[in-house]
Design a protein around this motif. Structure first.
Motif, PDB file in Angstrom:
ATOM      1  N   LEU A 191      -5.764  -2.133   7.530  1.00 59.07           N
ATOM      2  CA  LEU A 191      -5.809  -3.526   7.091  1.00 59.07           C
ATOM      3  C   LEU A 191      -4.421  -4.012   6.667  1.00 59.07           C
ATOM      4  O   LEU A 191      -4.027  -5.144   6.982  1.00 59.07           O
ATOM      5  CB  LEU A 191      -6.796  -3.679   5.934  1.00 59.07           C
ATOM      6  CG  LEU A 191      -8.270  -3.433   6.256  1.00 59.07           C
ATOM      7  CD1 LEU A 191      -9.117  -3.530   4.994  1.00 59.07           C
ATOM      8  CD2 LEU A 191      -8.777  -4.425   7.300  1.00 59.07           C
ATOM      9  N   LEU A 192      -3.683  -3.181   5.958  1.00 57.00           N
ATOM     10  CA  LEU A 192      -2.335  -3.557   5.544  1.00 57.00           C
ATOM     11  C   LEU A 192      -1.425  -3.754   6.749  1.00 57.00           C
ATOM     12  O   LEU A 192      -0.598  -4.680   6.780  1.00 57.00           O
ATOM     13  CB  LEU A 192      -1.761  -2.501   4.601  1.00 57.00           C
ATOM     14  CG  LEU A 192      -2.448  -2.376   3.232  1.00 57.00           C
ATOM     15  CD1 LEU A 192      -1.859  -1.210   2.444  1.00 57.00           C
ATOM     16  CD2 LEU A 192      -2.316  -3.675   2.442  1.00 57.00           C
ATOM     17  N   ALA A 193      -1.574  -2.894   7.757  1.00 60.74           N
ATOM     18  CA  ALA A 193      -0.790  -3.066   8.980  1.00 60.74           C
ATOM     19  C   ALA A 193      -1.141  -4.378   9.672  1.00 60.74           C
ATOM     20  O   ALA A 193      -0.261  -5.096  10.172  1.00 60.74           O
ATOM     21  CB  ALA A 193      -1.038  -1.887   9.928  1.00 60.74           C
ATOM     22  N   GLY A 194      -2.425  -4.714   9.684  1.00 58.89           N
ATOM     23  CA  GLY A 194      -2.836  -5.984  10.271  1.00 58.89           C
ATOM     24  C   GLY A 194      -2.247  -7.173   9.542  1.00 58.89           C
ATOM     25  O   GLY A 194      -1.848  -8.171  10.160  1.00 58.89           O
ATOM     26  N   LEU A 195      -2.174  -7.093   8.210  1.00 57.83           N
ATOM     27  CA  LEU A 195      -1.568  -8.183   7.434  1.00 57.83           C
ATOM     28  C   LEU A 195      -0.093  -8.358   7.788  1.00 57.83           C
ATOM     29  O   LEU A 195       0.391  -9.484   7.942  1.00 57.83           O
ATOM     30  CB  LEU A 195      -1.719  -7.894   5.940  1.00 57.83           C
ATOM     31  CG  LEU A 195      -3.093  -8.143   5.324  1.00 57.83           C
ATOM     32  CD1 LEU A 195      -3.144  -7.581   3.914  1.00 57.83           C
ATOM     33  CD2 LEU A 195      -3.406  -9.636   5.312  1.00 57.83           C
TER      34      LEU A 195
END
Length: 412
Positions: A191-195
């Motif tokens: 999720l952090l990578a997607g952000l």
């Protein structure tokens, strides 16, 4: 309801035109109303009379605003504003009132949050498969981050970023419940990578605030302080010495954009609101009036400005009360319950995000519906309708104490 809210954007994904989205969103909202009505018929909840009075007053105030807006600009009334004067108060009754007199299992709420957590991971994976290499090529090739539209199956990268932010919040709420630790860490990292790939500054800021507040609440003050200091030092060193910092600055900070023109949009919104401070002029009428005055955008990029221009002091007071009430309930027990501390952190991030983005509550839009469920319905169930203790607050020191006790018992 989360699945129903996401259905329209999934059905029109890949279409050349988004013209089909409006009837699909309307259909999904109608289906949600049907499901909630079916639930009301079976559960027969007793909606508080005070809430009914507030909903009626809310509807009347919106209708007065529509009338004042049409008269002030000598133009026909906006049918969409008239519809909103019914749909928004109806949403108030549906997403709060139906759950007031009914006991709902906390486990069922956590199941819904786990679905959102996993759905966020699926959205990021789909985005990586669909446009990950293209985004990297754009960034490495010196293109603008606005050209790197990492949006997965959403309409734009900001909508995707908001969804991932809410999925991240859901993951932290469910962190101690039936989600294996390693698996949870992998999903949170995803999720952090997607952000980061989305480059949605609002979603990145909200997620950063969420994580910082969680570190503080969970007793990791040194980690929160170290993270803040390390980030500040890295930023200052990069500005002063790193030759390639200009690339990072151009891609993420975008100083040439600043507030991306939001300050000018806010001025347009405030000018419209001043025409009718108490009742507003109607949401669609406010946008039309601002565009006639020279605004080129289709929104004011601020929940607060948008609410003031749409429904005046009355609307923003009602909407903020719907957010502040569960926030205050969670704040009272946030030092003793992990659910409450996580949601308090989420609310702090949300209140900041609302300053820069137009996010609606109780409206028919699919993103607005998800925000309403996550930040209104679920907190009301967790903190206003379930006074029984939830998961106990767990800090690093408490875990060490438990280990020492266990070790002492084994030695004894």
């Amino acid at each position: 309801m989360l699945i129903v809210a996401l259905t329209p954007i999934l059905l029109v994904f890949g279409a050349e035109s988004g013209a089909a989205l409006t009837p699909l969103v309307a259909g999904a909202y109608s289906f949600q109303v049907f499901l909630l009505a079916l639930y009301a018929f079976r559960a027969r909840p007793l909606i508080p009379g005070r809430l009914v009075i507030v909903a009626i007053a809310y509807s009347l105030s919106l209708l007065i605003g529509v009338a004042l807006g049409g008269r002030a600009h000598n133009q026909p009334y906006e049918l969409a504003d008239i519809a909103n004067s019914i749909l928004k108060p109806l949403g108030l009754l549906l997403y709060i009132g139906l759950f007031t007199g009914v006991k709902i299992r906390v486990e069922a709420v956590h199941d819904a949050l786990k679905f959102l957590f996993y759905a966020g991971a699926v959205a990021v994976l789909f985005g990586l498969l669909r446009s990950g290499p293209d985004v990297v090529a754009v960034l490495l090739g010196g293109g603008s981050s606005y050209d790197a539209n990492f949006s997965s199956f959403f309409g734009n990268r900001n909508q995707f970023g908001y969804f991932v932010f809410m999925a991240l919040l859901a993951g932290f709420v469910c962190s101690a419940r039936s989600v294996p630790l390693r698996f949870r860490r992998i999903i949170i990292g995803l999720l952090l990578a997607g952000l980061i790939f989305s480059m949605s500054r609002g979603a990145l800021l909200a997620s950063a605030i969420l994580i910082m507040c969680l570190l503080i609440f969970r007793g990791r003050l040194w980690m929160a302080g170290a993270l803040a200091v390390a980030t500040s030092v890295a930023f200052l060193v990069g500005v002063r010495w790193l030759p390639h910092f200009g690339e990072f600055e151009r891609l993420f900070l975008r100083p040439e954009a600043g507030l991306a023109g939001r300050d000018a949009l806010w001025r347009y919104g405030v000018d419209v609101w001043i025409e009718s401070p108490l009742f507003g002029v109607g949401g669609f009428r406010a946008i039309t009036a601002a565009q006639n005055a020279g605004m080129e955008q289709t929104q004011f990029h601020s929940f607060y400005v948008e609410s003031l221009a749409s429904g005046g002091f009355i609307e923003i007071s009602i909407l903020l009360t719907c957010l502040i009430f569960p926030f205050a309930k969670a704040l009272r027990v946030c030092l003793h319950q992990t659910d409450a501390s996580t949601y308090v952190s989420g609310y702090v991030a949300l209140f900041v995000l609302l300053s820069f983005e137009s996010i609606g509550l109780f409206s028919a839009g699919y993103v607005d519906t998800i925000f309403t469920i996550v930040f209104v319905t679920i907190p009301y169930i967790l903190f206003c309708q379930n006074p029984a203790p939830l998961a106990k607050f767990d800090t690093g020191s408490s875990r060490k104490t438990a280990k020492r006790r266990k070790s002492h018992g084994a030695n004894g």
